[in-house]
Design a protein around this motif. Structure first.
Motif, PDB file in Angstrom:
ATOM      1  N   UNK A  54       9.903 -40.042  25.373  1.00  0.00           N
ATOM      2  CA  UNK A  54      10.741 -39.825  24.475  1.00  0.00           C
ATOM      3  C   UNK A  54      11.669 -40.682  24.111  1.00  0.00           C
ATOM      4  N   UNK A  55      12.009 -41.116  22.834  1.00  0.00           N
ATOM      5  CA  UNK A  55      12.953 -42.201  22.482  1.00  0.00           C
ATOM      6  C   UNK A  55      13.952 -41.615  21.568  1.00  0.00           C
ATOM      7  N   UNK A  56      15.139 -41.767  21.867  1.00  0.00           N
ATOM      8  CA  UNK A  56      16.259 -40.996  21.052  1.00  0.00           C
ATOM      9  C   UNK A  56      16.370 -42.136  19.753  1.00  0.00           C
ATOM     10  N   UNK A  57      16.272 -41.425  18.556  1.00  0.00           N
ATOM     11  CA  UNK A  57      16.746 -42.077  17.317  1.00  0.00           C
ATOM     12  C   UNK A  57      18.152 -42.276  17.526  1.00  0.00           C
ATOM     13  N   UNK A  58      18.578 -43.511  16.791  1.00  0.00           N
ATOM     14  CA  UNK A  58      20.173 -44.178  16.905  1.00  0.00           C
ATOM     15  C   UNK A  58      20.892 -43.238  15.996  1.00  0.00           C
ATOM     16  N   UNK A  59      22.148 -42.694  16.616  1.00  0.00           N
ATOM     17  CA  UNK A  59      23.157 -41.943  15.859  1.00  0.00           C
ATOM     18  C   UNK A  59      24.404 -42.872  15.475  1.00  0.00           C
ATOM     19  N   UNK A  60      24.269 -44.193  15.998  1.00  0.00           N
ATOM     20  CA  UNK A  60      25.534 -44.962  15.732  1.00  0.00           C
ATOM     21  C   UNK A  60      24.699 -45.635  14.759  1.00  0.00           C
ATOM     22  N   UNK A  61      25.251 -45.734  13.444  1.00  0.00           N
ATOM     23  CA  UNK A  61      24.485 -46.441  12.628  1.00  0.00           C
ATOM     24  C   UNK A  61      24.758 -47.863  12.434  1.00  0.00           C
ATOM     25  N   UNK A  62      24.043 -48.807  11.789  1.00  0.00           N
ATOM     26  CA  UNK A  62      24.352 -50.339  11.549  1.00  0.00           C
ATOM     27  C   UNK A  62      25.804 -50.704  11.407  1.00  0.00           C
ATOM     28  N   UNK A  63      26.493 -50.235  10.391  1.00  0.00           N
ATOM     29  CA  UNK A  63      27.760 -50.592  10.233  1.00  0.00           C
ATOM     30  C   UNK A  63      29.022 -50.280  11.129  1.00  0.00           C
ATOM     31  N   UNK A  64      28.721 -48.956  11.925  1.00  0.00           N
ATOM     32  CA  UNK A  64      29.608 -48.547  12.977  1.00  0.00           C
ATOM     33  C   UNK A  64      29.162 -49.499  14.022  1.00  0.00           C
TER      34      UNK A  64
END
Length: 365
Positions: free
Chosen positions: A253-263
């Motif tokens: 499985x792979x986790x989708x990112x929850x820290x977006x690009x600006x952060x």
């Protein structure tokens, strides 16, 4: 909705899974082996950096993004992406029961991945060895981990950032010098005069410029694990990054990112600022430095979205959840340190006994 991706075995039709440490997919049903195609020039181009300013303005081409099937954990908030026929009934991050959902999320595509090098058995042994070195860990947990369920193999999202920085600074350079003074001290009850050297600092205003090019500043793009865990898994050998192919995720499985690009970019700038601060201190020189202001400009900012391999275990023992993570590339382990009350009490008792024996021997002399 995006179709669920399968990797069917050419021999029996069962699902294949990626074999860690190899470049092949294997079938657990019939043993058939299927090689992952070699990386070609087109794959390498897809691994290239993306322009950060374009992405921050939400002007990336559609080909750089994708819609993925994800399930948010109701407890820790992990956004888990499911590949192939993998269906989880427990959150791999915190062991909370979850139901595979049908929701989709638009994410920037991964451009590169470090495939798993350690097998699940090797990762489990690394974790058991790590627990065994924690003397105050409960023996029951060590045994539970050794005999417990399999570890979960997860690809954790990260951002990498590149930038050319130019920084202007102002501050003060401190140069040490010594003066001699006379003091009065008591020696055997009598005053005596002595001289001593006193360190002084002569401060001089300074200003200047420093420059540094940053390459692959790594920022965790997940909020599911404490940073102290993931930082303890470093360093990663990013030279092992290979162009992203879904095949590397077969059976994982792979986790989708929850820290977006600006952060993520903000965190990268904080990391860069610490390095720049050291550059400024060295440029000022002297024996001490005072840095009043640093103004940094950034140019040629680019980024990549990459996936890094982590074996993870979330064990419930005596009503409490313990989490452990293993670097799927190097085998480094980190986790929540459990404590055994009776071991601590036993250690305290031994210390008291030793102190008592030492006192008794001292009295007999």
């Amino acid at each position: 909705m995006q179709d669920v991706r399968h990797w069917p075995c050419e021999s029996c039709g069962a699902d294949l899974r990626f074999a860690p440490g190899q470049t092949r997919l294997v079938c657990d049903h019939c043993g058939h082996v299927q090689e992952i195609p070699e990386t070609g020039p087109a794959d390498r181009r897809g691994m290239g950096e993306l322009d950060l300013r374009t992405a921050l303005a939400d002007r990336l081409p559609a080909s750089a993004c994708e819609r993925v099937r994800t399930t948010p954990c109701p407890s820790c908030g992990a956004l888990v992406e499911f590949q192939g026929a993998t269906h989880a009934t427990e959150c791999p991050f915190c062991a909370t029961p979850v139901v595979v959902g049908t929701g989709e999320t638009r994410l920037i595509k991964p451009q590169a991945v470090i495939p798993f090098r350690l097998t699940e058995r090797e990762a489990r042994q690394a974790m058991v060895d790590w627990l065994g070195r924690l003397w105050f860990a409960p023996n029951g947990l060590v045994q539970y981990a050794r005999k417990g369920r399999a570890l979960s193999g997860l690809y954790v999202p990260y951002w990498t950032f590149d930038a050319a920085t130019r920084s202007r600074y102002t501050g003060q350079r401190g140069d040490a010098y010594y003066t001699t003074r006379t003091v009065t001290v008591q020696v055997n009850g009598r005053p005596q005069r002595r001289t001593e050297q006193v360190r002084q600092i002569r401060w001089t205003p300074v200003s200047g410029r420093v420059a540094r090019d940053f390459d692959d500043v790594l920022v965790l793009a997940s909020q599911s694990l404490p940073h102290r865990y993931t930082e303890a898994l470093e360093p990663w050998d990013l030279s092992a990054l290979t162009p992203y192919r879904p095949d590397w995720l077969a059976g994982f499985t792979a986790e989708g990112y929850t820290v977006d690009l600006p952060e993520g970019w903000q965190r990268a700038q904080e990391i860069m600022a610490r390095t720049i601060h050291g550059d400024v201190a060295r440029a000022i020189g002297g024996d001490e430095q005072r840095i009043s202001r640093v103004e940094t400009s950034y140019d040629h900012e680019t980024f990549k979205h990459v996936l890094l391999p982590v074996w993870m275990a979330a064990y419930r023992y005596n009503g409490k959840s313990y989490r452990f993570v293993v670097n799927g590339q190097t085998g480094r382990v980190q986790g929540e340190r459990p404590w055994s009350a009776w071991k601590i009490a036993f250690a305290v008792l031994l210390a008291l006994i030793a102190a008592g024996i030492a006192a008794l021997i001292s009295q007999m002399r």
